[in-house]
Design a protein around this motif. Structure first.
Motif, PDB file in Angstrom:
ATOM      1  N   ILE A 119      21.989  74.056  58.027  1.00 54.62           N
ATOM      2  CA  ILE A 119      21.381  72.747  57.741  1.00 54.62           C
ATOM      3  C   ILE A 119      19.858  72.802  57.844  1.00 54.62           C
ATOM      4  O   ILE A 119      19.178  71.844  57.495  1.00 54.62           O
ATOM      5  N   GLY A 120      19.337  73.889  58.329  1.00 57.70           N
ATOM      6  CA  GLY A 120      17.876  73.966  58.413  1.00 57.70           C
ATOM      7  C   GLY A 120      17.400  75.382  58.648  1.00 57.70           C
ATOM      8  O   GLY A 120      18.130  76.209  59.187  1.00 57.70           O
ATOM      9  N   ARG A 121      16.180  75.614  58.189  1.00 53.21           N
ATOM     10  CA  ARG A 121      15.568  76.932  58.397  1.00 53.21           C
ATOM     11  C   ARG A 121      14.135  76.712  58.832  1.00 53.21           C
ATOM     12  O   ARG A 121      13.457  75.827  58.318  1.00 53.21           O
ATOM     13  N   ALA A 122      13.693  77.504  59.790  1.00 57.19           N
ATOM     14  CA  ALA A 122      12.294  77.422  60.208  1.00 57.19           C
ATOM     15  C   ALA A 122      11.683  78.804  60.061  1.00 57.19           C
ATOM     16  O   ALA A 122      12.215  79.773  60.580  1.00 57.19           O
ATOM     17  N   ASN A 123      10.611  78.857  59.305  1.00 56.64           N
ATOM     18  CA  ASN A 123       9.946  80.136  59.069  1.00 56.64           C
ATOM     19  C   ASN A 123       8.526  80.045  59.600  1.00 56.64           C
ATOM     20  O   ASN A 123       7.576  79.923  58.854  1.00 56.64           O
ATOM     21  N   ARG A 124       8.397  80.041  60.913  1.00 61.15           N
ATOM     22  CA  ARG A 124       7.081  79.964  61.544  1.00 61.15           C
ATOM     23  C   ARG A 124       6.518  81.376  61.702  1.00 61.15           C
ATOM     24  O   ARG A 124       7.282  82.347  61.691  1.00 61.15           O
TER      25      ARG A 124
ATOM     26  N   ILE B  80      19.280  76.724  61.583  1.00 61.06           N
ATOM     27  CA  ILE B  80      20.061  75.751  62.354  1.00 61.06           C
ATOM     28  C   ILE B  80      21.400  75.552  61.664  1.00 61.06           C
ATOM     29  O   ILE B  80      21.456  75.336  60.446  1.00 61.06           O
TER      30      ILE B  80
ATOM     31  N   TRP C  32      21.261  77.106  67.099  1.00 55.70           N
ATOM     32  CA  TRP C  32      20.103  77.804  66.535  1.00 55.70           C
ATOM     33  C   TRP C  32      20.438  79.287  66.460  1.00 55.70           C
ATOM     34  O   TRP C  32      20.984  79.858  67.412  1.00 55.70           O
TER      35      TRP C  32
ATOM     36  N   PRO D 188      13.150  71.183  59.825  1.00 57.55           N
ATOM     37  CA  PRO D 188      13.650  72.498  59.397  1.00 57.55           C
ATOM     38  C   PRO D 188      14.147  72.561  57.957  1.00 57.55           C
ATOM     39  O   PRO D 188      15.115  73.232  57.659  1.00 57.55           O
ATOM     40  N   VAL D 189      13.514  71.859  57.073  1.00 55.81           N
ATOM     41  CA  VAL D 189      13.851  71.927  55.652  1.00 55.81           C
ATOM     42  C   VAL D 189      12.544  72.101  54.894  1.00 55.81           C
ATOM     43  O   VAL D 189      11.579  71.371  55.140  1.00 55.81           O
TER      44      VAL D 189
ATOM     45  N   ASN E 242      10.849  78.049  52.083  1.00 54.74           N
ATOM     46  CA  ASN E 242      10.294  78.919  53.125  1.00 54.74           C
ATOM     47  C   ASN E 242       9.477  80.090  52.567  1.00 54.74           C
ATOM     48  O   ASN E 242       9.383  81.138  53.194  1.00 54.74           O
TER      49      ASN E 242
END
Lengths: 345, 175
Positions: free
Chosen positions: A129-134, A141, A175, B32-33, B38
């Motif tokens: 449902i979510g991706r974080a690319n920091r 997620i 996560w 987170p979207v 990304n």
């Protein structure tokens, strides 16, 4: 864009002391976070659980746009891609036949050798449902959490291979720390050769390989799978293949692509506890030496009770005796196949 | 008396806008979207109001709020606590020392000023994370984050300027 047009409020003199104090507080937080890494985790999991419906609502239309944007480049090379896929498909069919034959053969060998069966492996299907690319963190997620049996440490795979592992589980969300993330380090085996190594992410697309033995030379194309050391991840999960690192050493090209994965499996690796072999009357030293088994000890006389054991107590005492007299070196239950076969004949 | 009350509530509302925008920026950037799949890291949206009002209204964007915005960034990004809090404070210290010079910049100069402040924040975060993990990080993602933050500031500064002119600006400081 000018900054000079505004009337500037001057309060610089008052900012220095709070700045120093707050900087000290921030450094203290970093140190505490280093020592107690789950400082924020519980709160983060709660926030993600709470925000999960909103994330899902926003994610659905955006993933469509995302796919569309991602496919723009592919439109111009569809024909070439199609030819390549057909060729690859034909080759894979040959490999599939070989795999089916080998799988049957391995099962037959396992049966002949009375091999210990593989540990049970169940999985929970979850949606990304979510991706974080920091810059310093790459996570994903999922919409499954503790309520679905998800626990930190479990491996996450998609149809192509391993993606990462769970590092934080909320009630309904979790996560994933990706294999490419800086904090990811997992034990792997490189085949052929059964070479033990650690695969460490460094926030680049291809994680590094840290060999445990210095006398090993890796060749591009060798296959990397999880080793199962540590008992958290199952052995044999497909991860990727080895490539040479221009800067020295080797890296792994991952089979899975976390940026395009939508449905994943969270692997629940249940390693059964190894139970000691059960004690049978033939395990007693006297029986093993060819003597008749010792008679059960007489029941203790209870004042006021009728003499002789009652039907309820007698079996209990009889069963307790071998357990007390259990020898320190019990005979193993596993019998060599040759001996077992001759016994049957 | 009523007029006085509404003036006071309007004053309080206006004074919270810089911080509220910072919080909103942190929430949006860490959602987170991604719109771009990304391909690029999200910009430091919370840093934009921090920089802008640290220059023009430091009484509304104090070191405490810089610290809190950094902490929120840490919390939402999933990273170790304190990294962005310390980095935002480092950038705030730079802005605080060079306020007169930064406030006098215009056009491309103003963009360069923001770029230097954002570089201070990103470089601080990079060094802290390197020390934290005792390992050199790839530089490219941090550079990409810095670049995307500076590029987006060119648009954001007009929005922030408009908000300041219409809402926050009329509320004059006592300084």
């Amino acid at each position: 864009m000018a900054n000079g047009g505004w009337k500037i409020a001057r309060s610089r003199s008052g900012a220095q002391l709070p700045l120093a104090l707050l900087a000290a507080l921030a450094i203290a937080l970093i140190l505490i976070g280093k020592a107690q890494s789950n400082l924020f985790d519980r709160a983060r999991a709660n926030v993600t659980d709470w925000a999960a419906p909103a994330i899902q609502v926003v994610q659905t239309p955006l993933s469509g746009i995302d796919r569309w944007i991602g496919s723009i480049g592919e439109v111009f090379q569809v024909y070439r891609e199609n030819l390549k896929l057909k060729e690859e498909n034909a080759r894979l069919r040959q490999w599939q036949n070989a795999a089916v034959v080998l799988d049957t053969r391995v099962k037959r060998y396992q049966l002949l050798l009375h091999a210990v069966p593989d540990p049970s492996l169940s999985s929970v299907m979850a949606r990304v449902i979510g991706r974080a690319n920091r810059p310093f963190l790459q996570t994903m997620i999922l919409d499954a959490g503790k309520a679905q049996g998800v626990k930190p440490g479990q491996g996450v795979i998609d149809a192509r291979g391993m993606i990462g592992r769970i590092f934080l589980a909320g009630d309904h969300t979790s996560w994933v720390i990706l294999l490419t993330d800086l904090n990811s380090r997992i034990p792997v085996v490189i085949e052929p050769g059964n070479i033990q190594a650690i695969m460490a992410g460094d926030n680049s697309a291809a994680p590094q390989i840290d060999l445990l033995s210095q006398n090993v030379v890796l060749r591009p194309g060798m296959q990397v799978v999880s080793s199962g050391d540590g008992g958290l991840l199952p052995p044999g999960l497909a991860i990727g293949s080895v490539i040479a690192d221009p800067a020295g050493g080797s890296r792994v090209v991952l089979l899975a692509d976390p940026s395009s994965s939508e449905d994943v499996n969270i692997v629940d690796f249940k390693q059964k506890a190894e139970l000691p072999p059960s004690v049978s009357p033939s395990d007693l030293p006297a029986t093993a030496a060819g003597l008749p088994p010792a008679p059960p000890p007489p029941p203790l006389p209870v004042p006021g009770a009728t003499p002789g054991p009652t039907p309820a107590t007698a079996p209990a005492l009889t069963q307790a005796a071998p357990a007390v007299a259990k020898p320190s070196a019990a005979k193993p239950d596993i019998v060599p196949p040759a001996a077992a076969d001759s016994g049957n004949e | 008396m009523e007029r006085m009350g509404s003036l006071m509530s309007g004053r309080i509302f206006s004074s919270t806008i810089p911080v509220v925008l910072g919080i909103l920026g942190a929430l949006i950037a860490n959602f987170p979207v991604s719109f771009l799949g990304n391909l690029v890291p999200p910009p430091l949206l919370s840093f934009m109001p921090l920089y802008f009002w640290a220059i023009v209204r430091p009484d509304l964007m104090t070191p405490f709020w810089a610290f809190m915005l950094g902490l929120l960034e840490d919390f939402l990004s999933g990273g170790p606590p304190g990294v962005w809090a310390a980095s935002y404070l480092a950038a705030y210290a730079f802005v605080d020392n060079q306020r007169d010079m930064l406030a006098g910049l215009s056009g491309v100069g103003a963009l360069v000023g923001f770029g230097v402040a954002a570089l201070t924040a990103c470089a601080s975060a990079y060094v802290i994370v390197d020390i934290y993990h005792w390992r050199l990080q790839p530089l490219a993602p941090s550079m990409a984050e810095l670049a995307i933050t500076v590029i987006e500031y060119t648009a954001a500064v007009f929005v922030l300027g408009a908000i300041h002119r219409r809402v926050v600006g009329p509320l004059r400081s006592e300084f």
